[in-house]
Design a protein around this motif. Structure first.
Motif, mmCIF file in Angstrom:
data_model
loop_
_atom_site.group_PDB
_atom_site.id
_atom_site.type_symbol
_atom_site.label_atom_id
_atom_site.label_comp_id
_atom_site.label_asym_id
_atom_site.label_seq_id
_atom_site.Cartn_x
_atom_site.Cartn_y
_atom_site.Cartn_z
ATOM 1 N N ALA A 86 10.093 12.742 -6.307
ATOM 2 C CA ALA A 86 11.473 12.323 -6.618
ATOM 3 C C ALA A 86 11.793 10.848 -6.234
ATOM 4 O O ALA A 86 12.443 10.481 -6.676
ATOM 5 N N SER A 87 11.090 10.370 -5.404
ATOM 6 C CA SER A 87 11.221 9.108 -4.810
ATOM 7 C C SER A 87 9.935 8.345 -4.507
ATOM 8 O O SER A 87 9.138 9.011 -3.916
ATOM 9 N N VAL A 88 9.979 6.924 -4.411
ATOM 10 C CA VAL A 88 8.804 6.137 -3.861
ATOM 11 C C VAL A 88 9.280 5.210 -3.065
ATOM 12 O O VAL A 88 10.353 4.778 -3.261
ATOM 13 N N ALA A 89 8.717 5.082 -1.805
ATOM 14 C CA ALA A 89 8.931 3.926 -1.068
ATOM 15 C C ALA A 89 7.731 2.987 -0.844
ATOM 16 O O ALA A 89 6.714 3.715 -0.430
ATOM 17 N N VAL A 90 7.661 1.575 -0.908
ATOM 18 C CA VAL A 90 6.605 0.780 -0.759
ATOM 19 C C VAL A 90 6.768 0.034 0.723
ATOM 20 O O VAL A 90 7.854 -0.301 0.812
ATOM 21 N N ILE A 91 5.794 0.325 1.321
ATOM 22 C CA ILE A 91 5.769 -0.452 2.727
ATOM 23 C C ILE A 91 5.175 -1.553 2.483
ATOM 24 O O ILE A 91 3.417 -1.470 2.438
ATOM 25 N N PRO A 92 5.456 -2.692 2.628
ATOM 26 C CA PRO A 92 4.828 -4.094 2.623
ATOM 27 C C PRO A 92 3.669 -4.477 3.793
ATOM 28 O O PRO A 92 3.859 -3.780 4.857
ATOM 29 N N ALA A 93 2.425 -4.861 3.286
ATOM 30 C CA ALA A 93 1.606 -4.856 4.361
ATOM 31 C C ALA A 93 1.814 -5.619 5.736
ATOM 32 O O ALA A 93 1.557 -5.473 6.808
ATOM 33 N N SER A 94 2.786 -6.718 5.610
ATOM 34 C CA SER A 94 3.562 -7.402 6.679
ATOM 35 C C SER A 94 4.302 -6.513 7.591
ATOM 36 O O SER A 94 4.057 -6.680 8.840
ATOM 37 N N GLU A 95 5.076 -5.335 7.039
ATOM 38 C CA GLU A 95 5.671 -4.475 8.034
ATOM 39 C C GLU A 95 4.624 -3.476 8.712
ATOM 40 O O GLU A 95 5.078 -2.964 9.476
ATOM 41 N N ILE A 96 3.566 -3.190 8.018
ATOM 42 C CA ILE A 96 2.617 -2.140 8.494
ATOM 43 C C ILE A 96 1.985 -2.869 10.084
ATOM 44 O O ILE A 96 1.972 -2.295 10.798
ATOM 45 N N LYS B 256 8.293 17.170 0.398
ATOM 46 C CA LYS B 256 6.779 16.776 0.931
ATOM 47 C C LYS B 256 6.706 15.401 0.819
ATOM 48 O O LYS B 256 7.274 14.531 -0.124
ATOM 49 N N ILE B 257 5.938 14.761 1.810
ATOM 50 C CA ILE B 257 5.761 13.267 1.620
ATOM 51 C C ILE B 257 4.143 13.089 2.004
ATOM 52 O O ILE B 257 3.354 13.706 2.697
ATOM 53 N N ILE B 258 3.616 12.053 1.108
ATOM 54 C CA ILE B 258 2.173 11.569 1.327
ATOM 55 C C ILE B 258 2.214 10.343 1.321
ATOM 56 O O ILE B 258 3.117 9.458 0.555
ATOM 57 N N ARG B 259 1.623 9.571 2.121
ATOM 58 C CA ARG B 259 1.396 8.216 2.358
ATOM 59 C C ARG B 259 -0.047 7.553 2.021
ATOM 60 O O ARG B 259 -0.963 8.513 2.693
ATOM 61 N N PHE B 260 -0.390 6.720 1.372
ATOM 62 C CA PHE B 260 -1.585 6.216 0.832
ATOM 63 C C PHE B 260 -1.500 4.570 0.641
ATOM 64 O O PHE B 260 -0.448 4.117 0.506
ATOM 65 N N ASN B 261 -2.595 4.118 0.928
ATOM 66 C CA ASN B 261 -2.850 2.473 0.701
ATOM 67 C C ASN B 261 -2.963 2.195 -0.780
ATOM 68 O O ASN B 261 -3.555 3.109 -1.370
ATOM 69 N N MET B 262 -2.371 1.038 -1.095
ATOM 70 C CA MET B 262 -2.475 0.941 -2.428
ATOM 71 C C MET B 262 -3.790 0.763 -3.069
ATOM 72 O O MET B 262 -4.114 0.790 -4.188
ATOM 73 N N ASN B 263 -4.600 0.236 -2.255
ATOM 74 C CA ASN B 263 -6.170 0.016 -2.591
ATOM 75 C C ASN B 263 -6.884 1.173 -2.824
ATOM 76 O O ASN B 263 -7.809 1.328 -3.569
ATOM 77 N N VAL C 248 3.918 -4.168 -6.280
ATOM 78 C CA VAL C 248 3.161 -3.801 -5.012
ATOM 79 C C VAL C 248 1.893 -5.043 -4.870
ATOM 80 O O VAL C 248 1.873 -5.837 -5.977
ATOM 81 N N ARG C 249 1.397 -4.971 -3.674
ATOM 82 C CA ARG C 249 0.237 -6.013 -3.280
ATOM 83 C C ARG C 249 -0.950 -4.962 -2.832
ATOM 84 O O ARG C 249 -0.672 -4.023 -2.368
ATOM 85 N N ASN C 250 -1.905 -5.581 -2.718
ATOM 86 C CA ASN C 250 -3.240 -4.886 -2.209
ATOM 87 C C ASN C 250 -3.107 -3.975 -1.127
ATOM 88 O O ASN C 250 -3.676 -2.989 -1.309
ATOM 89 N N ASP C 251 -2.567 -4.945 -0.160
ATOM 90 C CA ASP C 251 -2.889 -4.029 1.264
ATOM 91 C C ASP C 251 -1.305 -3.200 1.591
ATOM 92 O O ASP C 251 -1.313 -2.843 2.695
ATOM 93 N N ASP C 252 -0.600 -3.227 0.618
ATOM 94 C CA ASP C 252 0.752 -2.155 0.639
ATOM 95 C C ASP C 252 0.385 -1.020 0.682
ATOM 96 O O ASP C 252 -0.582 -0.456 0.348
ATOM 97 N N GLU C 253 1.299 -0.192 1.421
ATOM 98 C CA GLU C 253 1.236 1.432 1.345
ATOM 99 C C GLU C 253 2.201 1.806 0.767
ATOM 100 O O GLU C 253 3.313 1.382 0.608
ATOM 101 N N VAL C 254 2.010 3.170 0.345
ATOM 102 C CA VAL C 254 3.177 3.803 -0.634
ATOM 103 C C VAL C 254 3.454 5.228 -0.107
ATOM 104 O O VAL C 254 2.486 5.835 0.403
#
Length: 240
Positions: free
Chosen positions: A226-236, A194-201, A180-186
């Protein structure tokens, strides 16, 4: 809240088969490679040209041992480092050139020597510039931690690796290891949906690797990550 469309309607999947990775070929260069990783720690590197002309019925991408499963496919440029993380909290980092280029029908070679009962649960590609790159590890009970990529020394392919996560009754086993990178979200998705979304920072970078981290998701009794999805900062930024 919709259920979506069954993948069987668009892909010719065999019984018990599921999708591991999606790669947009129009976005990648012609001289890159696909780096594959299996649960049993087998790795394989193949030029992407081997997969550009795929018939509707599909092509055999890797020959698997009985009981093994493909868990990760990454695009690599030819001289990057690969990180593998396991269920029992072990990780190994090695250069992709330790794995020779192979044809589609090849089996692959050992990426990590696993202990009895252990399997690989995550894999990622580490860039040459490590200043903004970290490794995020999450357990089935929702405990996560983040380390700088520089904390993972380069070893030879096929070794036993080093301790990456402290497992106990409270944390449960590791379920994912992501680059991951600093500004990515997970996004964390639990077995009960159940889903939770947060910033890597929101997760502090730790110096020590052999720790359990902090609680990232409060789960209902009996539920697990069960699973993790990384959302790159560029896509955000594009989405916004």
């Amino acid at each position: 809240n919709s259920r979506g469309t069954a993948s069987d309607n668009v892909l010719p999947l065999a019984v018990g088969e599921s999708v591991t990775t999606m790669i947009d070929l129009e976005r990648v260069q012609e001289d890159v490679n696909l780096f594959m990783v299996t649960e049993f720690g087998v790795v394989k590197r193949t030029a992407i040209e081997e997969y550009r002309n795929i018939r509707r019925s599909g092509l055999n991408a890797i020959n698997l041992d009985e009981g093994d499963h493909l868990i990760s496919v990454n695009v690599t440029t030819g001289n990057q480092d690969i990180l593998l993380g396991t269920k029992l909290g072990i990780a190994i980092r090695f250069n992709e050139n330790d794995v020779r280029l192979m044809k589609r029908a090849a089996h692959g070679v050992r990426g990590i020597k696993l202990k009895t009962g252990d399997v690989v649960v995550g894999a990622g590609v580490l860039e040459a510039d490590e200043s903004e790159v970290q490794v995020f590890t999450i357990s089935e009970e929702g405990y996560g931690k983040r380390n700088d990529a520089s904390a993972y020394n380069v070893q030879k392919r096929g070794g036993i690796g080093t301790k990456n996560f402290r497992i106990n009754d409270k944390t449960g086993d590791v379920v994912a290891v992501e680059v991951v990178r600093n500004d990515d979200e997970v996004m964390l998705i639990s077995e009960q949906g159940k889903i939770i979304r947060f910033n890597m920072n929101d997760i502090a970078v730790k110096k020590g690797k052999a720790i359990s981290g902090v609680k990232t998701q409060n789960l209902d009794e009996g539920d697990k990550v069960a699973s993790v999805a990384v959302i790159p900062a560029s896509e955000i930024e594009d989405d916004e």
